[in-house]
Design a protein around this motif. Sequence first.
Motif, PDB file in Angstrom:
ATOM      1  N   TYR A  38      51.517 -33.744  13.475  1.00 43.41           N
ATOM      2  CA  TYR A  38      50.377 -33.483  14.353  1.00 43.41           C
ATOM      3  C   TYR A  38      50.497 -34.352  15.599  1.00 43.41           C
ATOM      4  O   TYR A  38      51.008 -35.461  15.543  1.00 43.41           O
ATOM      5  N   SER A  58      37.550 -33.218  -9.755  1.00 46.84           N
ATOM      6  CA  SER A  58      38.543 -33.300  -8.689  1.00 46.84           C
ATOM      7  C   SER A  58      39.879 -33.863  -9.163  1.00 46.84           C
ATOM      8  O   SER A  58      40.700 -34.247  -8.354  1.00 46.84           O
ATOM      9  N   ASN A  91      45.526 -32.292  17.993  1.00 47.37           N
ATOM     10  CA  ASN A  91      44.859 -32.001  16.732  1.00 47.37           C
ATOM     11  C   ASN A  91      43.443 -32.577  16.689  1.00 47.37           C
ATOM     12  O   ASN A  91      42.628 -32.162  15.889  1.00 47.37           O
ATOM     13  N   GLU A 106      38.147 -42.584  -0.201  1.00 45.85           N
ATOM     14  CA  GLU A 106      38.107 -41.189  -0.640  1.00 45.85           C
ATOM     15  C   GLU A 106      38.913 -40.988  -1.923  1.00 45.85           C
ATOM     16  O   GLU A 106      38.493 -40.269  -2.822  1.00 45.85           O
ATOM     17  N   LYS A 149      44.629 -35.845   5.621  1.00 46.59           N
ATOM     18  CA  LYS A 149      44.110 -35.115   4.468  1.00 46.59           C
ATOM     19  C   LYS A 149      43.481 -33.834   4.984  1.00 46.59           C
ATOM     20  O   LYS A 149      42.569 -33.878   5.797  1.00 46.59           O
ATOM     21  N   ASP A 150      43.971 -32.713   4.513  1.00 41.74           N
ATOM     22  CA  ASP A 150      43.483 -31.402   4.958  1.00 41.74           C
ATOM     23  C   ASP A 150      43.527 -31.278   6.481  1.00 41.74           C
ATOM     24  O   ASP A 150      42.631 -30.725   7.101  1.00 41.74           O
ATOM     25  N   GLY A 151      44.569 -31.834   7.089  1.00 47.02           N
ATOM     26  CA  GLY A 151      44.742 -31.738   8.536  1.00 47.02           C
ATOM     27  C   GLY A 151      43.891 -32.704   9.332  1.00 47.02           C
ATOM     28  O   GLY A 151      43.894 -32.655  10.557  1.00 47.02           O
ATOM     29  N   GLN A 152      43.159 -33.588   8.663  1.00 44.27           N
ATOM     30  CA  GLN A 152      42.271 -34.528   9.334  1.00 44.27           C
ATOM     31  C   GLN A 152      42.808 -35.947   9.197  1.00 44.27           C
ATOM     32  O   GLN A 152      43.313 -36.332   8.155  1.00 44.27           O
TER      33      GLN A 152
END
Length: 92
Positions: free
Chosen positions: A38, A86, A20, A76, A63-66
């Motif tokens: 992942y 948000s 990933n 964050e 977060k969001d694949g990261q």
Amino acid sequence: MIFIKYEYDRFRLFRRASCNGCGMFVIPTEFVMRAKGYVYHQQCFNCIECGQQLRQGDHCAIKDGQLLCGLDFEKEMNMMALSPRSRPSVSN
């Protein structure tokens, strides 16, 4: 705040998987790092914000694949809490 714990394991799957972090294929016999489904090469298991290499026992989040280290994830989340646009929506 939710953190995930990753596992250090030999990656032995019959299907071809890619890292990933770099997108390159993972050799079935090499050591890998895993986080929430992942798979990463050891050298690719780094926070996308600060670049810190994460090791066994560290806290991290996806977060969001990261991949984020615990500190950057916390930063964050604090920034998102301050932004009125948000605010997460609640669904049943």
